[in-house]
Write a protein that holds these residues in place. Structure first.
Motif, PDB file in Angstrom:
ATOM      1  N   VAL A 349      78.934  77.926  44.076  1.00  0.00           N
ATOM      2  CA  VAL A 349      77.475  77.939  43.914  1.00  0.00           C
ATOM      3  C   VAL A 349      76.852  79.026  44.779  1.00  0.00           C
ATOM      4  CG1 VAL A 349      75.361  76.599  44.207  1.00  0.00           C
ATOM      5  CG2 VAL A 349      77.415  75.502  43.309  1.00  0.00           C
ATOM      6  N   LEU A 350      77.298  79.132  46.009  1.00  0.00           N
ATOM      7  CA  LEU A 350      76.743  80.129  46.918  1.00  0.00           C
ATOM      8  C   LEU A 350      77.116  81.544  46.488  1.00  0.00           C
ATOM      9  CD1 LEU A 350      77.492  78.347  50.314  1.00  0.00           C
ATOM     10  CD2 LEU A 350      75.275  78.592  49.210  1.00  0.00           C
ATOM     11  N   ARG A 351      78.262  81.697  45.875  1.00  0.00           N
ATOM     12  CA  ARG A 351      78.704  83.025  45.475  1.00  0.00           C
ATOM     13  C   ARG A 351      77.876  83.576  44.332  1.00  0.00           C
ATOM     14  NH1 ARG A 351      84.812  83.399  43.482  1.00  0.00           N
ATOM     15  NH2 ARG A 351      83.887  81.920  42.001  1.00  0.00           N
ATOM     16  N   GLY A 352      77.189  82.708  43.606  1.00  0.00           N
ATOM     17  CA  GLY A 352      76.470  83.165  42.432  1.00  0.00           C
ATOM     18  C   GLY A 352      75.112  83.771  42.700  1.00  0.00           C
ATOM     19  N   GLY A 353      74.612  83.733  43.925  1.00  0.00           N
ATOM     20  CA  GLY A 353      73.277  84.264  44.175  1.00  0.00           C
ATOM     21  C   GLY A 353      73.079  84.697  45.596  1.00  0.00           C
ATOM     22  N   ASN A 354      71.867  85.187  45.851  1.00  0.00           N
ATOM     23  CA  ASN A 354      71.485  85.636  47.183  1.00  0.00           C
ATOM     24  C   ASN A 354      70.767  84.481  47.865  1.00  0.00           C
ATOM     25  OD1 ASN A 354      71.264  87.418  49.245  1.00  0.00           O
ATOM     26  ND2 ASN A 354      70.330  89.035  48.004  1.00  0.00           N
ATOM     27  N   GLU A 355      71.375  83.889  48.881  1.00  0.00           N
ATOM     28  CA  GLU A 355      70.945  82.598  49.357  1.00  0.00           C
ATOM     29  C   GLU A 355      69.974  82.630  50.527  1.00  0.00           C
ATOM     30  OE1 GLU A 355      71.678  80.221  47.465  1.00  0.00           O
ATOM     31  OE2 GLU A 355      73.005  81.491  46.300  1.00  0.00           O
ATOM     32  N   GLY A 356      69.731  83.774  51.136  1.00  0.00           N
ATOM     33  CA  GLY A 356      68.862  83.794  52.298  1.00  0.00           C
ATOM     34  C   GLY A 356      69.537  83.149  53.480  1.00  0.00           C
ATOM     35  N   LEU A 357      68.810  82.295  54.199  1.00  0.00           N
ATOM     36  CA  LEU A 357      69.353  81.615  55.359  1.00  0.00           C
ATOM     37  C   LEU A 357      70.213  80.433  54.921  1.00  0.00           C
ATOM     38  CD1 LEU A 357      69.437  81.210  58.452  1.00  0.00           C
ATOM     39  CD2 LEU A 357      67.349  79.848  58.224  1.00  0.00           C
ATOM     40  N   LEU A 358      71.381  80.279  55.532  1.00  0.00           N
ATOM     41  CA  LEU A 358      72.300  79.195  55.217  1.00  0.00           C
ATOM     42  C   LEU A 358      72.512  78.347  56.467  1.00  0.00           C
ATOM     43  CD1 LEU A 358      74.297  77.743  53.352  1.00  0.00           C
ATOM     44  CD2 LEU A 358      76.021  79.452  53.986  1.00  0.00           C
ATOM     45  N   LEU A 359      72.145  77.066  56.384  1.00  0.00           N
ATOM     46  CA  LEU A 359      72.361  76.103  57.459  1.00  0.00           C
ATOM     47  C   LEU A 359      73.371  75.077  56.972  1.00  0.00           C
ATOM     48  CD1 LEU A 359      68.629  75.481  58.506  1.00  0.00           C
ATOM     49  CD2 LEU A 359      70.261  77.072  59.537  1.00  0.00           C
ATOM     50  N   ALA A 360      74.482  74.937  57.671  1.00  0.00           N
ATOM     51  CA  ALA A 360      75.573  74.096  57.202  1.00  0.00           C
ATOM     52  C   ALA A 360      75.951  73.064  58.253  1.00  0.00           C
ATOM     53  CB  ALA A 360      76.784  74.951  56.841  1.00  0.00           C
ATOM     54  N   PHE A 361      76.306  71.871  57.774  1.00  0.00           N
ATOM     55  CA  PHE A 361      76.775  70.775  58.620  1.00  0.00           C
ATOM     56  C   PHE A 361      78.136  70.346  58.087  1.00  0.00           C
ATOM     57  CE2 PHE A 361      72.221  70.909  58.900  1.00  0.00           C
ATOM     58  CZ  PHE A 361      71.927  70.620  60.222  1.00  0.00           C
ATOM     59  N   PHE A 362      79.182  70.653  58.850  1.00  0.00           N
ATOM     60  CA  PHE A 362      80.553  70.412  58.413  1.00  0.00           C
ATOM     61  C   PHE A 362      81.197  69.316  59.245  1.00  0.00           C
ATOM     62  CE2 PHE A 362      79.983  75.003  57.385  1.00  0.00           C
ATOM     63  CZ  PHE A 362      80.127  74.910  56.006  1.00  0.00           C
ATOM     64  N   GLY A 363      82.143  68.625  58.598  1.00  0.00           N
ATOM     65  CA  GLY A 363      83.027  67.724  59.315  1.00  0.00           C
ATOM     66  C   GLY A 363      84.250  68.498  59.790  1.00  0.00           C
ATOM     67  N   SER A 364      85.357  67.816  59.910  1.00  0.00           N
ATOM     68  CA  SER A 364      86.590  68.466  60.358  1.00  0.00           C
ATOM     69  C   SER A 364      87.061  69.465  59.303  1.00  0.00           C
ATOM     70  CB  SER A 364      87.675  67.415  60.606  1.00  0.00           C
ATOM     71  OG  SER A 364      87.270  66.503  61.615  1.00  0.00           O
ATOM     72  N   LEU A 365      87.431  70.658  59.749  1.00  0.00           N
ATOM     73  CA  LEU A 365      87.897  71.722  58.859  1.00  0.00           C
ATOM     74  C   LEU A 365      89.338  72.073  59.198  1.00  0.00           C
ATOM     75  CD1 LEU A 365      84.832  74.175  58.947  1.00  0.00           C
ATOM     76  CD2 LEU A 365      85.356  72.495  57.178  1.00  0.00           C
ATOM     77  N   ASP A 366      90.161  72.217  58.149  1.00  0.00           N
ATOM     78  CA  ASP A 366      91.494  72.768  58.384  1.00  0.00           C
ATOM     79  C   ASP A 366      91.409  74.281  58.204  1.00  0.00           C
ATOM     80  OD1 ASP A 366      91.356  73.234  55.649  1.00  0.00           O
ATOM     81  OD2 ASP A 366      92.596  71.509  55.131  1.00  0.00           O
ATOM     82  N   GLU A 367      92.525  74.950  58.353  1.00  0.00           N
ATOM     83  CA  GLU A 367      92.517  76.409  58.319  1.00  0.00           C
ATOM     84  C   GLU A 367      92.091  76.943  56.961  1.00  0.00           C
ATOM     85  OE1 GLU A 367      95.558  80.151  59.310  1.00  0.00           O
ATOM     86  OE2 GLU A 367      96.197  78.060  59.594  1.00  0.00           O
ATOM     87  N   GLN A 378      79.140  85.836  53.254  1.00  0.00           N
ATOM     88  CA  GLN A 378      78.958  87.130  52.611  1.00  0.00           C
ATOM     89  C   GLN A 378      77.710  87.186  51.748  1.00  0.00           C
ATOM     90  OE1 GLN A 378      82.582  87.718  50.443  1.00  0.00           O
ATOM     91  NE2 GLN A 378      83.883  87.699  52.269  1.00  0.00           N
ATOM     92  N   ARG A 379      77.265  86.051  51.215  1.00  0.00           N
ATOM     93  CA  ARG A 379      76.119  86.045  50.311  1.00  0.00           C
ATOM     94  C   ARG A 379      74.870  85.469  50.958  1.00  0.00           C
ATOM     95  NH1 ARG A 379      76.342  89.441  46.566  1.00  0.00           N
ATOM     96  NH2 ARG A 379      74.859  88.206  45.361  1.00  0.00           N
ATOM     97  N   SER A 380      74.804  85.413  52.257  1.00  0.00           N
ATOM     98  CA  SER A 380      73.643  84.850  52.948  1.00  0.00           C
ATOM     99  C   SER A 380      73.065  85.866  53.914  1.00  0.00           C
ATOM    100  CB  SER A 380      74.029  83.569  53.703  1.00  0.00           C
ATOM    101  OG  SER A 380      74.977  83.851  54.702  1.00  0.00           O
ATOM    102  N   GLY A 381      71.758  85.772  54.143  1.00  0.00           N
ATOM    103  CA  GLY A 381      71.124  86.660  55.089  1.00  0.00           C
ATOM    104  C   GLY A 381      71.343  86.233  56.525  1.00  0.00           C
ATOM    105  N   GLY A 382      71.597  84.979  56.736  1.00  0.00           N
ATOM    106  CA  GLY A 382      71.884  84.434  58.052  1.00  0.00           C
ATOM    107  C   GLY A 382      72.627  83.131  57.856  1.00  0.00           C
ATOM    108  N   GLY A 455      78.053  87.979  65.513  1.00  0.00           N
ATOM    109  CA  GLY A 455      78.444  86.629  65.886  1.00  0.00           C
ATOM    110  C   GLY A 455      77.425  85.601  65.479  1.00  0.00           C
ATOM    111  N   ALA A 456      76.191  86.013  65.218  1.00  0.00           N
ATOM    112  CA  ALA A 456      75.157  85.054  64.877  1.00  0.00           C
ATOM    113  C   ALA A 456      75.004  84.872  63.396  1.00  0.00           C
ATOM    114  CB  ALA A 456      73.817  85.505  65.462  1.00  0.00           C
ATOM    115  N   GLY A 457      75.711  85.665  62.613  1.00  0.00           N
ATOM    116  CA  GLY A 457      75.584  85.548  61.186  1.00  0.00           C
ATOM    117  C   GLY A 457      74.238  86.038  60.700  1.00  0.00           C
ATOM    118  N   VAL A 458      73.640  87.055  61.351  1.00  0.00           N
ATOM    119  CA  VAL A 458      72.298  87.500  61.018  1.00  0.00           C
ATOM    120  C   VAL A 458      72.274  89.015  60.994  1.00  0.00           C
ATOM    121  CG1 VAL A 458      69.896  87.476  61.705  1.00  0.00           C
ATOM    122  CG2 VAL A 458      71.305  85.478  62.105  1.00  0.00           C
ATOM    123  N   ALA A 459      71.639  89.590  60.000  1.00  0.00           N
ATOM    124  CA  ALA A 459      71.434  91.027  59.952  1.00  0.00           C
ATOM    125  C   ALA A 459      69.974  91.304  60.230  1.00  0.00           C
ATOM    126  CB  ALA A 459      71.819  91.576  58.577  1.00  0.00           C
TER     127      ALA A 459
END
Length: 472
Positions: A349-367, A378-382, A455-459
């Motif tokens: 879903v995110l790959r299909g458009g220009n998303e602007g700011l992305l705020l994410a809340f994740f649980g445990s992630l594997d590699e 890659q598709r977000s402004g921040g 490092g901040a994910g912001v341009a």
């Protein structure tokens, strides 16, 4: 406030149920009187005592007469329920107002009012109402509270009719019920510079027009009253008619709030679990960004987007902010763990458009999942990520102190990809994590020295249109 539908409970049911219904309503007192009367009548017959027979008949007949009179009583009552408010944060109280109206021509007897509520909202409320005159009204209220989000039915309302001697009670139920929505806790977030983009209204790379249509992207034909200083002479010469430059239209920044709901990513349950923290954090971020004029949408790991309408599924540009917030809050009120094992559908879903700011809340992630999350940048402004290691959240404090840090490698991968990534410890305050994200973005941006906060994910200054940081 929300107003419930009204309903009527009629005490006269004609011949339906008949004697069986009336006798089923006998109370313990009524059954005792009836049994004592039968026993007295038998003893009187055996002993030949006529006086005792009269007493026995009186005891036996009294509850039957009360049941018959109560069953045949012809009066009607109407009831309504009102919730104040109808949508309440977890841990807060809501008040339920009940109103009873006697719409018959006869006064009622003693009424017992009872409302059905789920056990998580508290004990079942009961009220005793005195005699209600014809056309009269009685109002009562009670409070409900839940520490668990969700949608809880209230009702139907039950009315118990009782005779003056307490021999018989009959129950009448209303047909209507209402729903109380308990939304996640929302924490007020401080305004910080997270996006590094242009302001919420203006020219920027990650923008969608809020008021302008597609026809206004190029110079348009002259309209009566247009300022002649806005005439676009090159387009006028090309089209052979007078053309004017479009006015600068207000534009709205976009923000996607991504919530990881995978069951394998979270352990534990209850109000203090990691999953509930993530849901509450997503709700707080949604409200915070909507209040600051962003077009916002809620996205889950399953690929479902809310509201799913408007400009590419974002709310705020084509919907009223309050309605959009209510729709997303209702979704978060009932959201639960998904059966998914990956984040690939959200990435699609995110790959299909220009998303602007992305705020994410994740649980445990594997590699593998961390690599997918890294590509979302890659598709977000921040991009800002809050990682909740569910293993740390279920450990005791003494065990957590000596446990290895498993989230360090995942944080490094995300930061190298341009995310502002933070590990959320157990019981952390979202407001403090929000400020920490701003501090990390500022610190890394200062060391880059090239206008790119890797490092901040912001341009900062994306598309050559950035004019200072957007205070999110």
């Amino acid at each position: 406030m929300t107003t419930a539908g009204t309903g009527q409970a009629e005490a006269d049911r004609g011949d339906k149920g008949g004697v069986r219904t009336a006798l089923a309503g006998l109370t313990t007192r009524g059954r005792s009187f009836f049994a004592a009367g039968i026993a007295a009548a038998i003893c009187a017959y055996v002993l030949g005592q006529s006086d005792l027979l009269r007493v026995g008949l009186l005891l036996a007949v009294l509850p039957l007469v009360c049941a018959t009179v109560l069953y045949r009583t012809r009066y009607r009552v109407a009831g309504s329920r009102r919730l104040s408010p109808g949508r309440v944060p977890a841990g807060s109280e809501a008040r339920v107002h009940l109103r009873m109206d006697n719409v018959s021509r006869l006064p009622t007897g003693l009424l017992m009012l009872q409302d059905r509520v789920p056990y998580v909202l508290g004990p079942r409320p009961r009220f005793v109402l005195d005699r209600v005159e014809p056309g009269g009204r009685r109002e009562v209220s009670y409070r409900v509270r839940s520490d668990l989000r969700g949608r809880y039915p209230l009702g139907p309302l039950q009315l118990r009719l009782s005779d003056p001697f307490g021999m018989c009670e009959l129950t009448r139920s209303f047909s209507t019920y209402d729903t109380l929505t308990v939304i996640p806790r929302v924490e007020e977030l401080p305004p910080v510079r997270l996006s590094g983009e242009a302001k919420g209204y203006g020219d920027g790379r990650q923008r969608s027009l809020a008021l302008a249509g597609e026809d206004d992207v190029i110079p348009r034909g002259y309209r009566y009253g247009d300022d002649l200083r806005r005439v676009h002479w090159r387009s006028t010469a090309r089209y052979g008619e007078l053309m004017v430059r479009r006015e600068e239209q207000p534009q709205r920044s976009r923000c996607t709030v991504l919530l990881d709901t995978r069951g394998i990513a979270f352990r534990g349950a209850g109000p203090d679990s990691a999953f509930e923290w993530a849901v509450s954090g997503a709700a707080s971020a949604l409200v915070h960004m909507l209040e600051r004029g962003f077009s916002v949408r809620l996205l889950t790991d399953t690929g479902n987007s809310v509201p799913g309408e408007g400009a590419d599924g974002f709310a705020g540009a084509s919907q009223e902010t309050a309605d959009a917030a209510g729709l997303m809050m209702d979704t978060l009120a009932v959201i639960d763990h998904s059966d998914g094992t990956g984040l690939s559908r959200a990435y699609d879903v995110l790959r299909g458009g220009n998303e602007g700011l992305l705020l994410a809340f994740f649980g445990s992630l594997d590699e593998e999942e961390a690599a997918v999350v890294a590509k979302m940048r890659q598709r977000s402004g921040g991009a800002v990520a809050f990682l909740l290691d569910s293993e740390d959240w279920v450990r005791e404090p003494a065990e957590a102190a000596g446990a290895p840090d498993r989230s360090g490698e995942r944080l490094r991968m995300l930061r190298e990809a341009g995310w502002t990534a933070l590990s959320v410890p157990r019981g952390a305050s979202l407001g403090e994590m929000w400020r920490q994200a701003d501090r990390e973005r500022t610190g890394i941006g200062a060391t880059s020295g090239a206008g790119v906060a890797t490092g901040a994910g912001v341009a900062s200054g994306a598309g050559g249109a950035g004019k200072g940081g957007e205070r999110a």
